[in-house]
Design a protein around this motif. Sequence first.
Motif, mmCIF file in Angstrom:
data_model
loop_
_atom_site.group_PDB
_atom_site.id
_atom_site.type_symbol
_atom_site.label_atom_id
_atom_site.label_comp_id
_atom_site.label_asym_id
_atom_site.label_seq_id
_atom_site.Cartn_x
_atom_site.Cartn_y
_atom_site.Cartn_z
ATOM 1 N N LEU A 25 0.822 -1.205 0.000
ATOM 2 C CA LEU A 25 0.000 0.000 0.000
ATOM 3 C C LEU A 25 0.860 1.260 0.000
ATOM 4 O O LEU A 25 0.576 2.224 -0.728
ATOM 5 C CB LEU A 25 -0.932 0.007 1.220
ATOM 6 N N ILE A 26 1.900 1.262 0.817
ATOM 7 C CA ILE A 26 2.774 2.432 0.870
ATOM 8 C C ILE A 26 3.452 2.653 -0.479
ATOM 9 O O ILE A 26 3.515 3.783 -0.983
ATOM 10 C CB ILE A 26 3.817 2.266 1.991
ATOM 11 N N ASP A 27 3.937 1.581 -1.066
ATOM 12 C CA ASP A 27 4.593 1.685 -2.372
ATOM 13 C C ASP A 27 3.618 2.211 -3.426
ATOM 14 O O ASP A 27 3.968 3.082 -4.240
ATOM 15 C CB ASP A 27 5.131 0.317 -2.785
ATOM 16 N N LYS A 28 2.387 1.709 -3.422
ATOM 17 C CA LYS A 28 1.382 2.155 -4.391
ATOM 18 C C LYS A 28 1.031 3.621 -4.186
ATOM 19 O O LYS A 28 0.834 4.374 -5.147
ATOM 20 C CB LYS A 28 0.120 1.293 -4.279
ATOM 21 N N LEU A 43 -1.721 12.779 1.589
ATOM 22 C CA LEU A 43 -2.340 11.454 1.652
ATOM 23 C C LEU A 43 -1.298 10.380 1.933
ATOM 24 O O LEU A 43 -1.566 9.407 2.645
ATOM 25 C CB LEU A 43 -3.078 11.151 0.351
ATOM 26 N N VAL A 44 -0.097 10.535 1.376
ATOM 27 C CA VAL A 44 0.988 9.595 1.679
ATOM 28 C C VAL A 44 1.359 9.714 3.153
ATOM 29 O O VAL A 44 1.518 8.713 3.859
ATOM 30 C CB VAL A 44 2.217 9.861 0.791
ATOM 31 N N ASP A 45 1.493 10.945 3.619
ATOM 32 C CA ASP A 45 1.814 11.192 5.022
ATOM 33 C C ASP A 45 0.763 10.562 5.940
ATOM 34 O O ASP A 45 1.088 9.906 6.938
ATOM 35 C CB ASP A 45 1.878 12.708 5.253
ATOM 36 N N GLU A 46 -0.505 10.738 5.576
ATOM 37 C CA GLU A 46 -1.595 10.250 6.420
ATOM 38 C C GLU A 46 -1.654 8.728 6.457
ATOM 39 O O GLU A 46 -1.872 8.134 7.524
ATOM 40 C CB GLU A 46 -2.933 10.812 5.934
ATOM 41 N N ILE A 47 -1.451 8.083 5.308
ATOM 42 C CA ILE A 47 -1.526 6.616 5.325
ATOM 43 C C ILE A 47 -0.333 6.025 6.067
ATOM 44 O O ILE A 47 -0.448 4.983 6.718
ATOM 45 C CB ILE A 47 -1.638 6.023 3.909
ATOM 46 N N LEU A 48 0.816 6.682 6.001
ATOM 47 C CA LEU A 48 1.958 6.207 6.784
ATOM 48 C C LEU A 48 1.616 6.200 8.259
ATOM 49 O O LEU A 48 1.836 5.204 8.961
ATOM 50 C CB LEU A 48 3.178 7.104 6.533
ATOM 51 N N ALA A 309 -2.484 15.406 8.859
ATOM 52 C CA ALA A 309 -1.560 15.077 7.774
ATOM 53 C C ALA A 309 -0.757 16.300 7.357
ATOM 54 O O ALA A 309 -1.245 17.427 7.364
ATOM 55 C CB ALA A 309 -2.332 14.522 6.579
ATOM 56 N N GLN A 310 0.509 16.052 6.970
ATOM 57 C CA GLN A 310 1.428 17.101 6.576
ATOM 58 C C GLN A 310 1.853 16.908 5.120
ATOM 59 O O GLN A 310 1.900 15.783 4.618
ATOM 60 C CB GLN A 310 2.683 17.076 7.457
ATOM 61 N N ARG A 311 2.204 18.001 4.477
ATOM 62 C CA ARG A 311 2.792 17.900 3.144
ATOM 63 C C ARG A 311 4.220 17.391 3.275
ATOM 64 O O ARG A 311 4.875 17.568 4.299
ATOM 65 C CB ARG A 311 2.801 19.263 2.461
ATOM 66 N N ALA A 312 4.705 16.765 2.215
ATOM 67 C CA ALA A 312 6.075 16.260 2.206
ATOM 68 C C ALA A 312 7.052 17.403 2.372
ATOM 69 O O ALA A 312 6.853 18.492 1.827
ATOM 70 C CB ALA A 312 6.361 15.514 0.906
#
Length: 325
Positions: A25-28, A43-48, A309-312
Amino acid sequence: MAAEQEQRQEYKDDSDVFQRNALLLIDKMVEMASLIQEDTSELVDEILHSIFFMGEITVPEFSPRQLFVDDVDMFDYLKETYPEPFTLYSSRLPRRSPFSCVLDMVVHLEGQEHEDNIRETLQELVQELKRDTSKNVLYSTTICISAGNSADPVRHYGVSMSTTGRPAGQILVAASCLNFWEEHVADAVMSYYPKKSRKTYFDVNIQLPADVRCEAFNIRSREAISPCLSCKNMFGLVTTKEQVWPYGNCAEAESLSNLVSEEEVRQRVQRNGNWTEENQGRAKRAVENHLRNELKKVGFEWDNQFYTAQRAIAENDGEEEPLPE
């Protein structure tokens, strides 16, 4: 002895599936974010954070370092680019389940108007996550699509809770009620949560406008699914089903929450029952108390805050961070 060995093997099997699906999931999510022109790094930050939290409360525990034990480069890249999930997963609560973040990313990727493409992308992903296991680990089984009316081109999506077992499901439904879902939907869920019996002091449901579209589908088979009795009780959806699923677990809750967030639709929603601010406050306190008890059971020390959630960091700095090879 045989029973203990079987239990240890079951734990190992569950851990293997959790790690595999978490990494997939993280890779996707990282891959999809790189394909979307707009910034979806939150969204990447939040799912992590959501996945790391799930690893924290699972048995046996899975730390971020353990997840990436075979991919140190990815661990280092993610920790540098998205530092907050790595420090706050053991103290702050996610606002929703991991697969809900995946859904949002897929909608950004495909475009909300491309319903078939969204369902196909999710179907392919779930088939990959489901491979070689009978357990639903970190993915949803149902998607719900709603719209203000049958002619409305704007779709609102939701997925069922992507959790396995009671503690995780109870925790994330409570978190969504308190800090994620739209108030009308959250109130309808809280009228029952955490049990399947209605609260007498907060007997609240909503009646949607007759022209609202609300349809659920099995993600893997893509077959239509009739609403369960729980969704009928909460949202007035028409059904002949007698199955009562845990309140808040169904995909309808998230989809309708997104729909009712639209002012035009919300004004046409009828709230039924004995709703008052005082009763709502009492229901929220009951939900939070139950949430705290569930967190104690899994040994989670909550700092009373929900994760934002935060931006990269690379995006914030205006720099592009290359993905690890």
